[in-house]
Design an enzyme around this catalytic site. Structure first.
Site, PDB file in Angstrom:
ATOM      1  N   TYR A 133       0.831  -1.198   0.000  1.00  0.00           N
ATOM      2  CA  TYR A 133       0.000   0.000   0.000  1.00  0.00           C
ATOM      3  C   TYR A 133       0.867   1.249   0.000  1.00  0.00           C
ATOM      4  O   TYR A 133       2.080   1.171   0.218  1.00  0.00           O
ATOM      5  CB  TYR A 133      -0.952   0.006   1.202  1.00  0.00           C
ATOM      6  CG  TYR A 133      -0.293   0.348   2.537  1.00  0.00           C
ATOM      7  CD1 TYR A 133       0.560  -0.545   3.171  1.00  0.00           C
ATOM      8  CD2 TYR A 133      -0.511   1.580   3.146  1.00  0.00           C
ATOM      9  CE1 TYR A 133       1.157  -0.225   4.384  1.00  0.00           C
ATOM     10  CE2 TYR A 133       0.081   1.906   4.363  1.00  0.00           C
ATOM     11  CZ  TYR A 133       0.918   1.002   4.976  1.00  0.00           C
ATOM     12  OH  TYR A 133       1.515   1.313   6.166  1.00  0.00           O
ATOM     13  N   ARG A 154       8.504   4.035  -4.544  1.00  0.00           N
ATOM     14  CA  ARG A 154       8.492   3.061  -3.436  1.00  0.00           C
ATOM     15  C   ARG A 154       7.481   1.948  -3.708  1.00  0.00           C
ATOM     16  O   ARG A 154       7.747   0.776  -3.408  1.00  0.00           O
ATOM     17  CB  ARG A 154       8.194   3.772  -2.120  1.00  0.00           C
ATOM     18  CG  ARG A 154       8.328   2.843  -0.919  1.00  0.00           C
ATOM     19  CD  ARG A 154       8.256   3.570   0.397  1.00  0.00           C
ATOM     20  NE  ARG A 154       6.953   4.150   0.632  1.00  0.00           N
ATOM     21  CZ  ARG A 154       6.646   4.948   1.646  1.00  0.00           C
ATOM     22  NH1 ARG A 154       7.579   5.257   2.528  1.00  0.00           N
ATOM     23  NH2 ARG A 154       5.441   5.441   1.788  1.00  0.00           N
ATOM     24  N   ARG A 191      -7.502 -20.608  -1.582  1.00  0.00           N
ATOM     25  CA  ARG A 191      -6.522 -20.464  -0.502  1.00  0.00           C
ATOM     26  C   ARG A 191      -5.401 -21.502  -0.585  1.00  0.00           C
ATOM     27  O   ARG A 191      -5.659 -22.711  -0.544  1.00  0.00           O
ATOM     28  CB  ARG A 191      -7.220 -20.550   0.869  1.00  0.00           C
ATOM     29  CG  ARG A 191      -6.286 -20.176   2.009  1.00  0.00           C
ATOM     30  CD  ARG A 191      -7.028 -20.099   3.335  1.00  0.00           C
ATOM     31  NE  ARG A 191      -6.105 -19.670   4.386  1.00  0.00           N
ATOM     32  CZ  ARG A 191      -5.272 -20.501   5.017  1.00  0.00           C
ATOM     33  NH1 ARG A 191      -5.271 -21.778   4.730  1.00  0.00           N
ATOM     34  NH2 ARG A 191      -4.426 -20.028   5.946  1.00  0.00           N
ATOM     35  N   HIS A 194      -0.937 -21.161   0.382  1.00  0.00           N
ATOM     36  CA  HIS A 194       0.107 -20.192   0.720  1.00  0.00           C
ATOM     37  C   HIS A 194       0.982 -19.817  -0.483  1.00  0.00           C
ATOM     38  O   HIS A 194       1.360 -18.669  -0.648  1.00  0.00           O
ATOM     39  CB  HIS A 194       0.976 -20.722   1.860  1.00  0.00           C
ATOM     40  CG  HIS A 194       0.266 -20.717   3.183  1.00  0.00           C
ATOM     41  ND1 HIS A 194      -0.841 -21.492   3.431  1.00  0.00           N
ATOM     42  CD2 HIS A 194       0.495 -20.026   4.313  1.00  0.00           C
ATOM     43  CE1 HIS A 194      -1.266 -21.266   4.671  1.00  0.00           C
ATOM     44  NE2 HIS A 194      -0.464 -20.381   5.230  1.00  0.00           N
ATOM     45  N   LYS A 235       6.598  -1.821   2.027  1.00  0.00           N
ATOM     46  CA  LYS A 235       5.378  -1.210   2.578  1.00  0.00           C
ATOM     47  C   LYS A 235       4.207  -2.166   2.353  1.00  0.00           C
ATOM     48  O   LYS A 235       3.357  -1.986   1.476  1.00  0.00           O
ATOM     49  CB  LYS A 235       5.115   0.158   1.952  1.00  0.00           C
ATOM     50  CG  LYS A 235       4.116   0.967   2.774  1.00  0.00           C
ATOM     51  CD  LYS A 235       4.224   2.439   2.496  1.00  0.00           C
ATOM     52  CE  LYS A 235       3.159   3.255   3.188  1.00  0.00           C
ATOM     53  NZ  LYS A 235       3.308   3.374   4.642  1.00  0.00           N
ATOM     54  N   GLU A 256      12.089   2.264  14.365  1.00  0.00           N
ATOM     55  CA  GLU A 256      11.189   3.327  13.896  1.00  0.00           C
ATOM     56  C   GLU A 256       9.911   3.270  14.723  1.00  0.00           C
ATOM     57  O   GLU A 256       9.795   2.468  15.646  1.00  0.00           O
ATOM     58  CB  GLU A 256      10.881   3.133  12.404  1.00  0.00           C
ATOM     59  CG  GLU A 256      10.153   1.829  12.098  1.00  0.00           C
ATOM     60  CD  GLU A 256       9.805   1.627  10.626  1.00  0.00           C
ATOM     61  OE1 GLU A 256       9.783   2.597   9.862  1.00  0.00           O
ATOM     62  OE2 GLU A 256       9.537   0.468  10.269  1.00  0.00           O
ATOM     63  N   LEU A 308      11.059   1.253   7.285  1.00  0.00           N
ATOM     64  CA  LEU A 308      10.501   1.721   6.017  1.00  0.00           C
ATOM     65  C   LEU A 308      11.216   3.017   5.658  1.00  0.00           C
ATOM     66  O   LEU A 308      11.372   3.893   6.521  1.00  0.00           O
ATOM     67  CB  LEU A 308       9.001   1.985   6.180  1.00  0.00           C
ATOM     68  CG  LEU A 308       8.308   2.394   4.888  1.00  0.00           C
ATOM     69  CD1 LEU A 308       8.132   1.177   3.974  1.00  0.00           C
ATOM     70  CD2 LEU A 308       6.957   3.028   5.176  1.00  0.00           C
TER      71      LEU A 308
HETATM   72  N1  PDD Z   1       2.818   5.123   7.609  1.00  0.00           N
HETATM   73  N2  PDD Z   1       7.437   3.698   9.100  1.00  0.00           N
HETATM   74  C1  PDD Z   1       6.268   3.041   9.097  1.00  0.00           C
HETATM   75  C2  PDD Z   1       6.200   1.709   9.761  1.00  0.00           C
HETATM   76  C3  PDD Z   1       5.132   3.602   8.483  1.00  0.00           C
HETATM   77  O1  PDD Z   1       3.971   2.932   8.489  1.00  0.00           O
HETATM   78  C4  PDD Z   1       5.236   4.878   7.891  1.00  0.00           C
HETATM   79  C5  PDD Z   1       4.067   5.534   7.215  1.00  0.00           C
HETATM   80  C6  PDD Z   1       6.481   5.538   7.916  1.00  0.00           C
HETATM   81  C7  PDD Z   1       6.688   6.889   7.283  1.00  0.00           C
HETATM   82  O2  PDD Z   1       6.615   6.811   5.894  1.00  0.00           O
HETATM   83  P1  PDD Z   1       6.106   8.031   5.009  1.00  0.00           P
HETATM   84  O3  PDD Z   1       6.913   9.214   5.404  1.00  0.00           O
HETATM   85  O4  PDD Z   1       6.345   7.606   3.619  1.00  0.00           O
HETATM   86  O5  PDD Z   1       4.628   8.243   5.313  1.00  0.00           O
HETATM   87  C8  PDD Z   1       7.560   4.908   8.520  1.00  0.00           C
HETATM   88  C9  PDD Z   1       1.645   5.551   6.864  1.00  0.00           C
HETATM   89  C10 PDD Z   1       1.417   7.014   6.906  1.00  0.00           C
HETATM   90  C11 PDD Z   1       0.444   4.729   7.301  1.00  0.00           C
HETATM   91  O6  PDD Z   1       0.633   3.523   7.460  1.00  0.00           O
HETATM   92  O7  PDD Z   1      -0.644   5.249   7.437  1.00  0.00           O
END
Ligand code: PDD
Length: 285
Positions: free
Chosen positions: A33, A52, A100, A102, A147, A180, A205
């Site tokens: 996403y 990304r 289904r 895996h 992501k 993070e 991320l």
């Molecule tokens: N989240 N780390 C994680 C685990 C994240 O889920 C996000 C963003 C970031 C920051 O990434 P960016 O600057 O590209 O938004 C870092 C989004 C906003 C969400 O899951 O809603």
């Protein structure tokens, strides 16, 4: 006005938007996403988000549901139909519907969903108020660089933060190093004044906001280091903040109930927030 979402080729009322029960996103979190912020009707840093997204799809060998150009058009159409001036657009691609099992299905029929929602406009003062965070053990998998919609570890930690009355939780590895936040990247200004954010690896991320902050920092001759930092270092830091698409730059005032520095919004955090605002404005032209 009712919300409109895009689901696999159709623009539908949001309340009626649904996918099949054997979508692999629903069964296995087998999808990726992006969240893009919208400012004055414009998606911010769209190209970086698409770069990304491309990487996430490639890493998981998920096929493009439509070409990049069509995707861009669909995203802008969802923003238009929902008349979003300030808010976010969310897009999700899963490996699609399959019986289904895996292992991956033989066919490619990726599913593509786009939603948009209004949010209060970027507000320098509100963001400047700062937030409190907790820390929690790193329990997530070893591909946090992708992501993916597989976010259970993040959800558990965010709920822990919410129950503690906090905005965010920072993950701490067994060796005491911070990776993070649950939905954001972590930054500190050390006791010596060094601006630090963790270097890119499989443990975090690579946030688009993180990249934009590094860009504006460079443009304004603010030095920074990309390296791992410990919880101990964070607790003795002068300043701390988080960065993300939805939070922009948010100063951290307390970590685990202890004030960071003097417990107020630090000057460098405030400066970077303001530069980030300029970075958004520059994309409106
Ligand atoms: N989240 N780390 C994680 C685990 C994240 O889920 C996000 C963003 C970031 C920051 O990434 P960016 O600057 O590209 O938004 C870092 C989004 C906003 C969400 O899951 O809603």
């Amino acid at each position: 006005m009712s919300r409109i979402s895009y689901v696999n080729g159709h623009y539908v009322p949001h309340h009626a938007a649904s996918v099949h029960i054997e979508d692999r996103g629903y069964q296995f979190s087998d999808g990726v996403y992006e969240v893009v912020s919208i400012h004055m009707g414009k998606p911010i840093d769209m190209d970086s988000h698409m770069v990304r997204l491309t990487r996430s799809l490639e890493e998981l060998e998920i096929a493009w549901p439509v070409c990049l150009r069509a995707m861009d058009m669909i995203i802008r159409e969802v923003i238009r139909r929902n008349r979003i001036r300030d808010g976010i657009v969310y897009m999700q691609i899963t490996r699609g519907v399959a019986t289904r099992n895996h292992a991956f299905p033989d066919h490619h029929n990726s599913a593509f969903v786009v939603t948009a929602k209004r949010l209060p406009p970027f507000d320098f003062d509100a963001a400047n108020k700062g937030v409190n965070i907790i820390t929690t053990p790193e329990i997530r998998w070893q591909r946090c660089d992708i992501k993916t919609i597989s976010l259970l570890g993040n959800c558990l930690a965010k709920e822990k933060a919410r129950r503690a009355g906090c905005y965010e939780a920072w993950f701490v590895e067994d060796d005491g190093m911070i990776t993070e936040g649950t939905t954001s990247n972590s930054w500190i200004v050390t006791a010596n004044g060094e601006l630090v954010t963790r270097d890119v690896s499989n443990t975090i991320l690579n946030g688009i906001t993180r990249l934009s902050i590094m860009k504006v920092a460079k443009e304004n001759n603010i030095e920074f280091s990309q390296r791992a930092f410990s919880l101990e270092e964070a607790k003795s830091a002068k300043e701390a903040f988080i960065s993300s698409t939805t939070s922009f730059v948010k100063p951290v005032l307390n970590i685990d109930d202890k004030p960071v520095g003097d417990g107020k919004v630090g000057p460098l955090s405030a400066k970077l927030l303001s530069y980030y605002g300029d970075h958004m404005k520059a994309q409106l032209a």
